[in-house]
Design an enzyme around this catalytic site. Sequence first.
Site, PDB file in Angstrom:
ATOM      1  N   TYR A 171       0.883  -1.008  -0.191  1.00  0.00           N
ATOM      2  CA  TYR A 171      -0.024   0.054   0.072  1.00  0.00           C
ATOM      3  C   TYR A 171       0.833   1.299   0.161  1.00  0.00           C
ATOM      4  CZ  TYR A 171      -3.651   3.245   1.399  1.00  0.00           C
ATOM      5  OH  TYR A 171      -4.396   4.482   1.434  1.00  0.00           O
ATOM      6  N   LYS A 202       1.095   3.986  -3.057  1.00  0.00           N
ATOM      7  CA  LYS A 202       0.648   5.434  -2.783  1.00  0.00           C
ATOM      8  C   LYS A 202       1.836   6.344  -3.049  1.00  0.00           C
ATOM      9  CE  LYS A 202      -3.718   5.091  -1.873  1.00  0.00           C
ATOM     10  NZ  LYS A 202      -4.582   5.757  -2.738  1.00  0.00           N
TER      11      LYS A 202
END
Length: 244
Positions: A149, A153
């Site tokens: 994650y 990002k």
Amino acid sequence: MEQGIAGRRALVTGAGKGIGRRTVQALHEAGARVVAVSRSRADLDSLARECPGIEPVCVDLGDWEATEQALASMGPVDLLVNNAAVALLQPFLEITKEACDKSFAVNLRAVIQVSQMVARGLKARGTPGSIVNVSSQASQRALTNHSVYCSSKGALDMLTKVMALELGPHKIRVNAVNPTVVMTPMGQANWSDPQKAKAMLDRIPLGRFAEMDNVVDAILFLLSDRSSMTTGCTLPVDGGFLAT
């Protein structure tokens, strides 16, 4: 002050729940014509009842071909919010290929694909536009079990800057918002453990998590003419988390 949103056509991905849903509602209230994209038909149906006149599109953005087909006839779009994302949390030594593929397909590749479609239309029409990518504080801080994650990002933040660089000459602005934990229904469920919440709150100078409208207000600002000289930025909505 005039925002320059009323009468414009906006597309929001991940529109079924949380930040995306509230963004659709806020844009609708501001007078925009909204295309709402979600993989959940039930969420789109209920959203359409709340916001009469929106254009629902049901598609899994992790599927490139299906997305191309679903959005091929979407028509001109002036404002884009790339909000759709998945968070598949695994310890680093247990990360799977499936988690990598799905995370980057939705969190990064879909942003590229949908933004290309919108930006090509804006360029062809010679119309100014604004794109906002919903990133995260996790793009700039390491969080346990968030390897994939955080990486997706972090890549989204850099994509935002390169998009701003290349699309700026076509009068298309591109920015990101980087929230802390947000009190969506999912955020409330995931951070209801006081001990877990305290560990994060202790790192946030303002001592609280974000509410959905804190993030949506930042998105609308970056979409609007009020931010006409802002592009390539990653705007924290984090209560000071990234300052510590």
